[in-house]
Design a protein around this motif. Structure first.
Motif, PDB file in Angstrom:
ATOM      1  N   TYR A  53       0.837  -1.205   0.000  1.00  0.00           N
ATOM      2  CA  TYR A  53       0.000   0.000   0.000  1.00  0.00           C
ATOM      3  C   TYR A  53       0.873   1.257   0.000  1.00  0.00           C
ATOM      4  O   TYR A  53       0.625   2.199  -0.746  1.00  0.00           O
ATOM      5  CB  TYR A  53      -0.940  -0.026   1.207  1.00  0.00           C
ATOM      6  CG  TYR A  53      -1.823   1.190   1.325  1.00  0.00           C
ATOM      7  CD1 TYR A  53      -2.738   1.489   0.329  1.00  0.00           C
ATOM      8  CD2 TYR A  53      -1.742   2.021   2.426  1.00  0.00           C
ATOM      9  CE1 TYR A  53      -3.558   2.611   0.434  1.00  0.00           C
ATOM     10  CE2 TYR A  53      -2.553   3.134   2.536  1.00  0.00           C
ATOM     11  CZ  TYR A  53      -3.457   3.433   1.541  1.00  0.00           C
ATOM     12  OH  TYR A  53      -4.259   4.533   1.639  1.00  0.00           O
ATOM     13  N   GLY A  56       2.343   2.033  -3.310  1.00  0.00           N
ATOM     14  CA  GLY A  56       1.378   2.352  -4.356  1.00  0.00           C
ATOM     15  C   GLY A  56       1.021   1.164  -5.235  1.00  0.00           C
ATOM     16  O   GLY A  56       0.387   1.331  -6.274  1.00  0.00           O
ATOM     17  N   ASP A  57       1.417  -0.033  -4.828  1.00  0.00           N
ATOM     18  CA  ASP A  57       1.085  -1.231  -5.604  1.00  0.00           C
ATOM     19  C   ASP A  57      -0.406  -1.549  -5.548  1.00  0.00           C
ATOM     20  O   ASP A  57      -0.960  -2.121  -6.487  1.00  0.00           O
ATOM     21  CB  ASP A  57       1.875  -2.439  -5.095  1.00  0.00           C
ATOM     22  CG  ASP A  57       3.381  -2.270  -5.285  1.00  0.00           C
ATOM     23  OD1 ASP A  57       3.783  -1.489  -6.165  1.00  0.00           O
ATOM     24  OD2 ASP A  57       4.138  -2.925  -4.547  1.00  0.00           O
ATOM     25  N   ILE A  58      -1.059  -1.212  -4.427  1.00  0.00           N
ATOM     26  CA  ILE A  58      -2.500  -1.416  -4.276  1.00  0.00           C
ATOM     27  C   ILE A  58      -3.115  -0.118  -3.769  1.00  0.00           C
ATOM     28  O   ILE A  58      -2.442   0.687  -3.118  1.00  0.00           O
ATOM     29  CB  ILE A  58      -2.825  -2.586  -3.311  1.00  0.00           C
ATOM     30  CG1 ILE A  58      -2.225  -2.353  -1.928  1.00  0.00           C
ATOM     31  CG2 ILE A  58      -2.363  -3.913  -3.890  1.00  0.00           C
ATOM     32  CD1 ILE A  58      -2.607  -3.400  -0.905  1.00  0.00           C
ATOM     33  N   ASP A  59      -4.398   0.081  -4.074  1.00  0.00           N
ATOM     34  CA  ASP A  59      -5.063   1.298  -3.618  1.00  0.00           C
ATOM     35  C   ASP A  59      -5.697   1.063  -2.243  1.00  0.00           C
ATOM     36  O   ASP A  59      -5.660  -0.032  -1.697  1.00  0.00           O
ATOM     37  CB  ASP A  59      -6.099   1.772  -4.639  1.00  0.00           C
ATOM     38  CG  ASP A  59      -7.201   0.751  -4.892  1.00  0.00           C
ATOM     39  OD1 ASP A  59      -7.187  -0.313  -4.258  1.00  0.00           O
ATOM     40  OD2 ASP A  59      -8.080   1.037  -5.733  1.00  0.00           O
ATOM     41  N   ALA A  60      -6.294   2.122  -1.686  1.00  0.00           N
ATOM     42  CA  ALA A  60      -6.863   2.059  -0.340  1.00  0.00           C
ATOM     43  C   ALA A  60      -7.985   1.031  -0.256  1.00  0.00           C
ATOM     44  O   ALA A  60      -8.104   0.306   0.737  1.00  0.00           O
ATOM     45  CB  ALA A  60      -7.370   3.433   0.082  1.00  0.00           C
ATOM     46  N   GLU A  61      -8.800   0.961  -1.290  1.00  0.00           N
ATOM     47  CA  GLU A  61      -9.912   0.002  -1.281  1.00  0.00           C
ATOM     48  C   GLU A  61      -9.392  -1.441  -1.235  1.00  0.00           C
ATOM     49  O   GLU A  61      -9.874  -2.261  -0.465  1.00  0.00           O
ATOM     50  CB  GLU A  61     -10.775   0.206  -2.529  1.00  0.00           C
ATOM     51  CG  GLU A  61     -11.965  -0.729  -2.597  1.00  0.00           C
ATOM     52  CD  GLU A  61     -12.775  -0.517  -3.869  1.00  0.00           C
ATOM     53  OE1 GLU A  61     -13.501  -1.452  -4.232  1.00  0.00           O
ATOM     54  OE2 GLU A  61     -12.681   0.564  -4.483  1.00  0.00           O
ATOM     55  N   GLU A  62      -8.399  -1.718  -2.075  1.00  0.00           N
ATOM     56  CA  GLU A  62      -7.806  -3.063  -2.094  1.00  0.00           C
ATOM     57  C   GLU A  62      -7.142  -3.370  -0.760  1.00  0.00           C
ATOM     58  O   GLU A  62      -7.247  -4.475  -0.241  1.00  0.00           O
ATOM     59  CB  GLU A  62      -6.784  -3.166  -3.230  1.00  0.00           C
ATOM     60  CG  GLU A  62      -6.102  -4.508  -3.349  1.00  0.00           C
ATOM     61  CD  GLU A  62      -6.995  -5.594  -3.917  1.00  0.00           C
ATOM     62  OE1 GLU A  62      -6.566  -6.749  -3.904  1.00  0.00           O
ATOM     63  OE2 GLU A  62      -8.112  -5.291  -4.371  1.00  0.00           O
ATOM     64  N   TYR A  63      -6.457  -2.393  -0.180  1.00  0.00           N
ATOM     65  CA  TYR A  63      -5.800  -2.580   1.124  1.00  0.00           C
ATOM     66  C   TYR A  63      -6.818  -2.949   2.194  1.00  0.00           C
ATOM     67  O   TYR A  63      -6.634  -3.914   2.923  1.00  0.00           O
ATOM     68  CB  TYR A  63      -5.050  -1.303   1.512  1.00  0.00           C
ATOM     69  CG  TYR A  63      -4.451  -1.348   2.893  1.00  0.00           C
ATOM     70  CD1 TYR A  63      -3.290  -2.065   3.148  1.00  0.00           C
ATOM     71  CD2 TYR A  63      -5.058  -0.672   3.951  1.00  0.00           C
ATOM     72  CE1 TYR A  63      -2.740  -2.102   4.423  1.00  0.00           C
ATOM     73  CE2 TYR A  63      -4.514  -0.711   5.224  1.00  0.00           C
ATOM     74  CZ  TYR A  63      -3.357  -1.423   5.449  1.00  0.00           C
ATOM     75  OH  TYR A  63      -2.823  -1.470   6.707  1.00  0.00           O
TER      76      TYR A  63
END
Length: 74
Positions: A53, A56-63
């Motif tokens: 996270y 920046g590999d995943i966004d907040a929703e994915e996290y």
């Protein structure tokens, strides 16, 4: 003669008791170790997720979605 048989009987019973105790202690120790490993794995998984996270590999929703996935019981 009869005294020797009694002594050997006692020795055999004591050896069986010691062996049974060792087996129980080993079994209990291994289950405690497994619980510790699962906790460490969960902590490592959380760190990996936070790092992804932060990078920046995943966004907040994915996290948040991955953070709320319960561990599978083993």
């Amino acid at each position: 003669m009869m005294g020797a048989a009694v002594v050997w009987s006692i020795v055999v019973v004591l050896l069986l008791a010691v062996t049974a105790t060792a087996v129980v202690l080993i079994a209990r120790g291994s289950s405690t170790t497994n619980r510790g490993n699962r906790a460490a794995t969960a902590q490592q998984t959380g760190e990996i997720l936070r790092n992804r996270y932060a990078n920046g590999d995943i966004d907040a929703e994915e996290y948040r979605r991955r953070l709320n996935i319960p561990d599978k019981p083993t």
